[in-house]
Design a protein around this motif. Structure first.
Motif, PDB file in Angstrom:
ATOM      1  N   PHE A  39     -35.851  -4.827  -8.890  1.00 53.38           N
ATOM      2  CA  PHE A  39     -35.335  -3.142  -9.254  1.00 53.38           C
ATOM      3  C   PHE A  39     -33.610  -3.207  -9.316  1.00 53.38           C
ATOM      4  O   PHE A  39     -33.441  -4.279  -8.851  1.00 53.38           O
ATOM      5  CB  PHE A  39     -35.897  -2.365  -7.697  1.00 53.38           C
ATOM      6  N   ALA A  40     -32.992  -2.485 -10.070  1.00 55.34           N
ATOM      7  CA  ALA A  40     -31.466  -2.433 -10.300  1.00 55.34           C
ATOM      8  C   ALA A  40     -31.368  -1.242  -8.936  1.00 55.34           C
ATOM      9  O   ALA A  40     -31.820  -0.284  -8.983  1.00 55.34           O
ATOM     10  CB  ALA A  40     -30.788  -1.899 -11.143  1.00 55.34           C
ATOM     11  N   ASN A  41     -30.535  -1.566  -7.815  1.00 61.08           N
ATOM     12  CA  ASN A  41     -29.495  -0.067  -7.419  1.00 61.08           C
ATOM     13  C   ASN A  41     -28.344   0.042  -8.377  1.00 61.08           C
ATOM     14  O   ASN A  41     -27.299  -1.106  -7.819  1.00 61.08           O
ATOM     15  CB  ASN A  41     -29.487  -0.429  -6.262  1.00 61.08           C
ATOM     16  N   SER A  42     -27.751   0.495  -8.628  1.00 60.17           N
ATOM     17  CA  SER A  42     -26.483   1.200  -8.930  1.00 60.17           C
ATOM     18  C   SER A  42     -24.924   1.397  -8.259  1.00 60.17           C
ATOM     19  O   SER A  42     -24.115   0.806  -8.914  1.00 60.17           O
ATOM     20  CB  SER A  42     -26.929   2.862 -10.341  1.00 60.17           C
ATOM     21  N   ALA A  43     -25.339   2.092  -7.059  1.00 64.59           N
ATOM     22  CA  ALA A  43     -24.730   2.149  -6.874  1.00 64.59           C
ATOM     23  C   ALA A  43     -24.153   0.406  -5.404  1.00 64.59           C
ATOM     24  O   ALA A  43     -23.229   1.089  -5.503  1.00 64.59           O
ATOM     25  CB  ALA A  43     -25.315   3.664  -5.236  1.00 64.59           C
ATOM     26  N   LYS A  44     -25.301   0.252  -4.842  1.00 69.91           N
ATOM     27  CA  LYS A  44     -24.843  -1.288  -4.538  1.00 69.91           C
ATOM     28  C   LYS A  44     -24.830  -1.641  -5.350  1.00 69.91           C
ATOM     29  O   LYS A  44     -23.833  -3.768  -4.290  1.00 69.91           O
ATOM     30  CB  LYS A  44     -25.720  -1.153  -3.510  1.00 69.91           C
ATOM     31  N   GLY A  45     -24.932  -2.091  -6.549  1.00 71.99           N
ATOM     32  CA  GLY A  45     -24.705  -3.275  -7.273  1.00 71.99           C
ATOM     33  C   GLY A  45     -25.335  -4.461  -6.376  1.00 71.99           C
ATOM     34  O   GLY A  45     -25.685  -5.696  -7.775  1.00 71.99           O
ATOM     35  N   TYR A  46     -26.798  -4.268  -6.113  1.00 73.91           N
ATOM     36  CA  TYR A  46     -27.838  -4.828  -6.346  1.00 73.91           C
ATOM     37  C   TYR A  46     -28.258  -5.056  -7.948  1.00 73.91           C
ATOM     38  O   TYR A  46     -29.208  -4.217  -7.912  1.00 73.91           O
ATOM     39  CB  TYR A  46     -28.944  -4.522  -4.963  1.00 73.91           C
TER      40      TYR A  46
END
Length: 308
Positions: free
Chosen positions: A185-192
Motif C-alpha cells: 500500500f501507499a499512504n499519501s498523507a503519511k508518505g509511507y
C-alpha cells in the motif's frame, strides 16, 4: 532528464476536463482507463499507430471512477460515486462489474454492491485465490474493505493507524496491490510505502511493515499516489510508484532501496501522475496522469509508456 529512460505519450485528452485516475491492462494488451470529472471508463490500444480512446461505459450516479481491476480476462470491477474535493458524497460509493462478451459487442455493466459507510474507496485489487473478491482502500478512515462481486457482501477486512490520513493531506491509504503473501500500500498523507501480510480471504495476519518513505516533505505537490509491481527476470520484484507533481519512483521490495526512476526536477513529461500498470510483456509501464499543468487548472489526463 539525463540517465532516465525514454518515454512515449500514447494519448492525452484535450477537452480540459478529464482526470485519469487508474489503469488496468487486459490480456490482449488493451488498456482500461478510469476517469474523474466525467466518471467514465475508456479503452486504449497502445499498439495502434495513433492510439485513440473509446468509451467503454458510463456509470449512473457517478461523476468519478476511482479504480479498475481485473477479476478475469473479460470481467473487471470498478468503484466510484459522487465525487467532491478529496471525498465522495457519503452513501454514493458503488461497485460495478464490467463484462466484455466478445469483439464488437458492447460491455455489460452490472451494479454489484453499494458501500454506504465510507466517503472514499480509492485503490482496489482482487484476491488471487478468490478473484471475484476485491479489496478496497478507504482513504479517509484507514480501512480495507472486502467486497464480494458475486454476492454483493461488503465488510471491513481490517483497519490500522498506518493506513489513516494525517494533517498533510486528507488522503491516507491510496493505491493497494496484492503481491505474494502481502498487501502492499501507499499512504499519501503519511508518505509511507508498506506492506501487511494477509490471508487468502484478505484478512490481516501480521504487522504492517514500512518499506520506504517519501524522500520529500509530504504535501499535495509531493505525495505518493498509486503504483504497480513488476517482477523482472532475474531481479527483485520492484514497485513503480507515482508521486506528484511529476515523478515515478522505483522501490525494490526486497532491499527497500528507492530511486527516482523517471521525471522530477523541471520535467514536464508527466503532468501529475496518478497510477501505473505493467505491460503484459513486463518490458514497460503505463503511467496515467491527472493532466494538471497547475492544480485547479484544466485536467487533460495522459497515458505515457516508459520502458523498464
Amino acid at each position: 532528464m539525463s540517465g532516465q529512460p525514454s518515454s512515449r505519450e500514447l494519448y492525452a485528452f484535450n477537452e480540459g476536463k478529464t482526470f485519469v485516475s487508474n489503469i488496468a491492462v487486459r490480456t490482449d494488451g488493451t488498456l482500461l482507463l478510469s476517469t474523474f470529472e466525467n466518471g467514465r471508463l475508456y479503452s486504449l490500444d497502445p499498439r495502434a499507430d495513433t492510439p485513440k480512446v473509446e468509451l467503454v461505459a458510463e456509470f449512473p450516479g457517478a461523476n468519478a471512477i476511482s479504480s479498475v481491476v481485473a477479476n478475469s480476462p473479460d470481467t473487471f470491477t470498478v468503484v466510484g460515486g459522487d465525487h467532491r474535493p478529496y471525498r465522495y458524497e457519503l452513501g454514493s460509493m458503488k461497485v460495478w462489474t464490467v463484462f466484455f462478451p466478445g469483439p464488437g459487442q458492447p460491455a455489460v455493466v452490472k451494479t454489484v454492491a453499494e458501500v454506504p459507510d465510507t466517503e472514499m474507496l480509492n485503490g482496489i485489487d482482487s484476491l488471487p485465490s478468490q478473484p471475484h473478491v476485491v479489496l478496497g482502500a478507504d482513504s479517509v478512515k484507514g480501512r480495507i474493505f472486502r467486497i464480494n462481486t458475486i454476492t454483493g457482501a461488503v465488510d471491513v477486512a481490517f483497519s490500522d493507524p498506518a493506513l489513516e490520513q494525517d494533517t498533510a493531506i486528507p488522503i491516507g491509504v491510496n493505491g493497494i496491490r496484492v503481491f505474494g503473501p502481502h498487501l502492499y500500500f501507499a499512504n499519501s498523507a503519511k508518505g509511507y510505502f508498506g506492506r501487511v501480510p494477509i490471508g487468502p480471504d484478505g484478512s490481516k495476519t501480521g504487522d504492517i511493515e514500512i518499506i520506504a518513505r517519501s524522500p520529500e516533505t509530504v504535501s499535495q505537490s509531493t505525495s505518493y499516489d498509486d503504483f504497480s509491481v513488476a517482477q523482472p527476470a532475474g531481479g527483485n520484484p520492484t514497485a513503480y510508484i507515482t508521486a506528484h507533481t511529476n515523478k515515478v519512483y522505483s522501490i525494490d521490495l526486497v532491499t527497500g532501496e528507492q530511486k527516482l526512476f523517471f521525471g522530477g526536477g523541471d520535467s514536464t513529461v508527466l503532468k501529475r501522475p496518478t497510477s501505473v500498470a505493467v505491460a503484459n510483456d513486463g518490458k514497460s509501464i503505463f503511467v496515467t496522469t491527472a493532466g494538471f499543468e497547475v492544480m485547479g487548472g484544466p485536467a487533460k489526463g495522459q497515458v505515457v509508456e516508459i520502458p523498464i
